[in-house]
Motif scaffolding. Sequence first.
Motif, PDB file in Angstrom:
ATOM      1  N   GLY A  93       0.591  -1.211   0.001  1.00  0.00           N
ATOM      2  CA  GLY A  93      -0.233  -0.038   0.182  1.00  0.00           C
ATOM      3  C   GLY A  93       0.993   1.381  -0.032  1.00  0.00           C
ATOM      4  O   GLY A  93       0.399   2.006  -0.690  1.00  0.00           O
ATOM      5  N   ARG A  94       1.812   1.102   0.773  1.00  0.00           N
ATOM      6  CA  ARG A  94       2.676   2.314   0.860  1.00  0.00           C
ATOM      7  C   ARG A  94       3.437   2.703  -0.689  1.00  0.00           C
ATOM      8  O   ARG A  94       3.525   3.527  -1.166  1.00  0.00           O
ATOM      9  CB  ARG A  94       3.987   2.133   1.851  1.00  0.00           C
ATOM     10  N   GLY A  95       3.910   1.461  -1.282  1.00  0.00           N
ATOM     11  CA  GLY A  95       4.405   1.756  -2.644  1.00  0.00           C
ATOM     12  C   GLY A  95       3.410   2.235  -3.707  1.00  0.00           C
ATOM     13  O   GLY A  95       3.716   2.974  -4.586  1.00  0.00           O
ATOM     14  N   GLU A  96       2.213   1.741  -3.489  1.00  0.00           N
ATOM     15  CA  GLU A  96       1.029   2.316  -4.320  1.00  0.00           C
ATOM     16  C   GLU A  96       1.032   4.210  -4.134  1.00  0.00           C
ATOM     17  O   GLU A  96       0.958   4.582  -5.112  1.00  0.00           O
ATOM     18  CB  GLU A  96      -0.293   1.880  -4.196  1.00  0.00           C
ATOM     19  N   ALA A  97       1.150   4.554  -2.805  1.00  0.00           N
ATOM     20  CA  ALA A  97       0.992   5.838  -2.748  1.00  0.00           C
ATOM     21  C   ALA A  97       2.113   6.538  -3.104  1.00  0.00           C
ATOM     22  O   ALA A  97       2.140   7.750  -3.686  1.00  0.00           O
ATOM     23  CB  ALA A  97       0.846   6.051  -1.093  1.00  0.00           C
ATOM     24  N   ALA A 158      -2.370   5.040   3.574  1.00  0.00           N
ATOM     25  CA  ALA A 158      -2.571   6.296   4.430  1.00  0.00           C
ATOM     26  C   ALA A 158      -1.338   6.876   4.894  1.00  0.00           C
ATOM     27  O   ALA A 158      -1.261   8.233   4.835  1.00  0.00           O
ATOM     28  CB  ALA A 158      -3.795   6.068   5.515  1.00  0.00           C
ATOM     29  N   GLU A 159      -0.615   6.208   5.517  1.00  0.00           N
ATOM     30  CA  GLU A 159       0.617   6.716   6.080  1.00  0.00           C
ATOM     31  C   GLU A 159       1.589   7.010   5.222  1.00  0.00           C
ATOM     32  O   GLU A 159       2.062   8.158   5.416  1.00  0.00           O
ATOM     33  CB  GLU A 159       1.378   5.374   6.902  1.00  0.00           C
ATOM     34  N   ALA A 160       1.701   6.480   3.832  1.00  0.00           N
ATOM     35  CA  ALA A 160       2.729   7.163   3.143  1.00  0.00           C
ATOM     36  C   ALA A 160       2.203   8.473   2.286  1.00  0.00           C
ATOM     37  O   ALA A 160       2.899   9.407   2.036  1.00  0.00           O
ATOM     38  CB  ALA A 160       2.900   5.959   1.778  1.00  0.00           C
ATOM     39  N   ARG A 161       0.685   8.574   2.203  1.00  0.00           N
ATOM     40  CA  ARG A 161       0.117   9.542   1.541  1.00  0.00           C
ATOM     41  C   ARG A 161       0.320  10.899   2.660  1.00  0.00           C
ATOM     42  O   ARG A 161       0.550  11.924   2.395  1.00  0.00           O
ATOM     43  CB  ARG A 161      -1.000   9.519   1.493  1.00  0.00           C
TER      44      ARG A 161
END
Length: 413
Positions: A93-97, A158-161
């Motif tokens: 998910g972080r990678g996608e963001a 959410a964290e990466a965004r």
Amino acid sequence: MAVPAPRGEPVGPRTAPVPPDLAELLRSDLEGVADEVEEEVRRQVPEYGGPAAAVQGRHIRSGVVQALTLFVDHIADPRGQDAAIAATYYELGRGEALEGRSLDALQSALRVGGLHAWRRLSRTAEEVGLDSTAVAALGELAFRTVHEVAEAAAAGYAEARSRSADELERRRRRLLDLLLGEGPVSPEAVQELAHAARWRVPSQVAVVVLAASADPNAQDPPPATPGALVDMGSRPPRVLVPDPEGAGRFGGRAFVLGLQGRPAAIGPTVPVAEAAHSLRWATRALGLMGRGVLPRQGVVRCADHLSTLLLHSDEPLLGHLAERALSPLDAVSEGQRARLAETLLAWLLSGSNVPDVAARLHIHPQTVRYRLRQLEKLFGDALHDPGARLDLILALRATAAHGDTGRTLTSEQ
């Protein structure tokens, strides 16, 4: 970094009654299942289909293989696999963001992939003769796994965004500091910082400065100015607006509402490398608004008050000019001095036309002529000397803004 625990898991026993021997059977077929899942995701989720999505496809396949492996490991040993699943998909998910993609595509891929994987694995389970209770338990485990990875991916995204937004804000603050700093501005440095801040460099800018809020506890939302660089923490708060002459920039309702009634000054429109000049004049205008030289309320455009700003650019010198040029008025009383100064300025600005002066001051022409005879006695030939007339206009304009005739101008600064 801590990975949040999955939320909203189905209620039920943590150990599903699935034969552990099934794990090895399913493990031997993982690559085939992964191939089918990847193909199905590419077919049903447009963001992961076609040659342009090859990189995303590799990420998806890697995630599919890991999820299937963890699922099978969970069958073999139901203990301790949740954290590994969460960590894997948290990073996905972080990678996608970080790649700037939407979470929707990833969540769609998880749903499509999870459903297809379950169909393939359930057929295998039925082929080996599992009873309905075991198949149901296997399905519960499969869909719980999909739920967990979706939750973990959303948390990572959410964290990466959030971190990305904070970093983007820091980069934009650095860019704003560069543009509004006192030193020379290098076009190369501007382009480099603007690229990192995802900000298109315009040809022209203007700086808006805001008066302090009347409520010290009030938040300072910036006015609605698309593409602006904002620093509401500076004193005064400042907003650099790209392409300020564009339609609706400062005249639009959204901009005015965004000020929430706070007075503001808009600096002159300048090339982007000269943004600091726009800030300097906007700040000066805001100061003159606070003193009543310019309108105290609303939005003041420096472009509409250039002569006033120029006049007050060196106020000690302006005070000396006013004292020298208007010294003949010291010979009369304070009340006379104010009336004569008002008449003299109107006369100079109207081209020495008595009827125009009378209309402007709402007095009788004979009163104007009487005052002019007094002024002739005080100033003599200076009233007809072009250089002296210019000095008088500047001095009278400056002192009129202060409500006096120049005798207190320097002491107020």
